[in-house]
Design an enzyme around this catalytic site. Structure first.
Site, PDB file in Angstrom:
ATOM      1  CG  ASP A   3     -59.322  12.617 111.610  1.00  0.00           C
ATOM      2  OD1 ASP A   3     -59.573  13.655 112.232  1.00  0.00           O
ATOM      3  OD2 ASP A   3     -58.744  12.632 110.514  1.00  0.00           O
ATOM      4  CG  HIS A  62     -53.926  12.365 108.615  1.00  0.00           C
ATOM      5  ND1 HIS A  62     -54.980  11.490 108.766  1.00  0.00           N
ATOM      6  CD2 HIS A  62     -54.351  13.557 109.105  1.00  0.00           C
ATOM      7  CE1 HIS A  62     -55.997  12.116 109.313  1.00  0.00           C
ATOM      8  NE2 HIS A  62     -55.644  13.387 109.538  1.00  0.00           N
TER       9      HIS A  62
END
Length: 452
Positions: free
Chosen positions: A323, A272
């Protein structure tokens, strides 16, 4: 496996050129020879229409999150309210149901052209945190699922010790924890030993996040990575609230805390890195830490847009992951890196198609411990992903613009053939396991407690 020949109508070859009429000879799990410029397929060769690219790497996955698709869209909330729903799914799974859900999820990835997955694994134990008779049985289920679906797997075993800064684990979180990093290391040593010598499995490690691993426990994880030369991944600065709490606890940002405790480095990947400062970017880049962008999840959870181009220019190679599996489509992840930067900057042209394909292929595989994958050269893993150039999304593509068409217009539905490690796991859009939609439906209903 026997030798096989694949003739590619078009192939994306190093250093990023689309070449016509490429014959790929495969021996076992590896590419033995590549011959460009063959106008017609030779006798016995399998014809691969459209554009063939190397296998894609999904560098950040939580397989069980696939059961959340659609469900979490019912609320107006935040990452933190979404997390409670995620815990609800985690509470239902056992080794058998996890195998079924992961196998179907990984098969969906294969249909999308993924040949390696980085599974960020923290659902270790039984209800209440009670270890199973084999404390790694959930990890073994994930490896089995990947193998049956036709993927290589980097099982990134996560150290997860607290429910937040200074907060003990509670409820479903108890299933994630080992008590302390030393006990985590003992368990992971046994896991790694079980797959020592396996070519299709890499056991890696993870610091779940600065909120889930106290700083004094982090060096144990980093030492384990260094001693065994394993990839190490970590969630970093996904939420502003995480940053604020970290500063309050440590008087430092998450990246600074990780840097001080030897978690950053060329074998490390920061997942991220959405809310990072100039100092953070410099620390990531100077250490050679990769950054895994997960744009479809980051927008689904309203996380924000990370400065991918700036981080890449500072020295952090960019990789891609799906994810939480809001969608599983690495082409969508790739183009979102560019398109999201356009929204943030009001300018176009931050990334070329070749750079984004590199992130989706070679860079991603390398971050998972498979540096000899993600490129079409002799000796590399025999991963061939063929994408239609005649669908309603891609029709009209020229040879010179084929890579741009695939990156900026194709979807996972345009993948018609996938050869993974020499195994033809997807042919004419169909997976060797059969109806993957039905497999997903059954596994997700079970995970949600909806099955009979």
């Amino acid at each position: 496996m026997p030798e096989l020949n694949y003739w590619c109508e078009l192939a994306w070859l190093p250093p990023g050129e689309v070449v016509a009429g490429v014959l790929v000879r495969v021996s076992g799990s590896r590419i033995a020879e590549i011959t460009p410029g063959m106008a017609d397929p030779p006798a016995g060769a399998v014809r691969l229409g459209g554009l063939t690219v190397p296998g894609l790497a999904n560098a950040h996955s939580h397989a069980f999150h696939r059961a959340l698709r659609g469900v979490t869209q019912r609320e107006k909330g935040s990452f933190w309210t979404w997390r409670e729903q995620m815990y609800g799914v985690a509470a239902t799974l056992d080794p058998d149901s996890y195998l079924r859900l992961a196998r179907a999820t990984f098969a969906e990835m294969a249909l999308a052209g993924v040949t390696s997955v980085g599974e960020f694994h923290y659902l270790h134990h039984g209800p209440g945190g009670r270890p199973y008779d084999d404390p790694n049985v959930m990890g073994h289920a994930l490896v089995q699922a990947a193998r049956e679906a036709g993927l290589r797997i980097a099982l990134l075993d996560a150290c997860y010790l607290s429910g937040g800064f200074g907060t003990p684990l509670a409820g479903t979180q108890l299933r994630f924890g080992d008590g302390d990093a030393d006990r985590w290391a003992v368990r992971v040593e046994a896991l790694a030993a079980a797959y020592r010598g396996a070519q299709d499995v890499e056991i890696g490690v993870a610091v779940h996040s600065v909120r889930a691993v106290p700083s004094e426990q982090m060096p144990t994880v980093s030492r384990f990575s260094h001693q065994h030369a394993l990839p190490m991944h970590v969630h970093v600065s996904e939420q502003r609230a995480e940053n604020a709490a970290c500063v309050e606890m440590y008087a430092a940002s998450p990246v600074q805390v990780l840097s001080e405790h030897d978690v950053l480095g060329p074998r490390s990947t920061a997942v991220h890195a959405t809310h990072v400062s100039d100092v953070d970017i410099a620390l990531l880049g100077q250490s050679g830490t990769r950054v895994c962008m997960c744009p479809t999840t980051e927008r689904d959870l309203a996380d924000g847009i990370g400065p991918a181009r700036t981080m890449a220019e500072a020295g952090s190679p960019i990789t891609l992951g799906s994810d939480s599996h809001a969608v599983i489509d690495l082409f969508e992840e790739a183009r979102a890196v560019e398109l999201d930067e356009r929204l943030a900057t009001e300018r176009r042209g931050h990334w070329t198609a070749a750079e984004l394909l590199q992130a989706a292929t070679a860079a991603g595989h390398a971050s998972l411990g498979f540096p000899d994958a993600g490129t079409l050269v002799p000796g590399a893993w025999a991963d061939l992903v063929s994408v239609r150039l005649d669908s309603v999304r891609t029709a009209g593509a020229s040879r010179s613009g084929a890579a741009e068409t695939v990156v900026f217009a194709a979807t996972a539905a345009d993948v018609h053939s996938v050869v993974s490690g020499g195994r033809h796991v997807v042919a004419e859009g169909r997976h060797v396991l059969g109806d993957v939609g039905a497999l997903l439906g059954e596994a997700i209903a079970e995970a949600r407690g909806e099955s009979a």
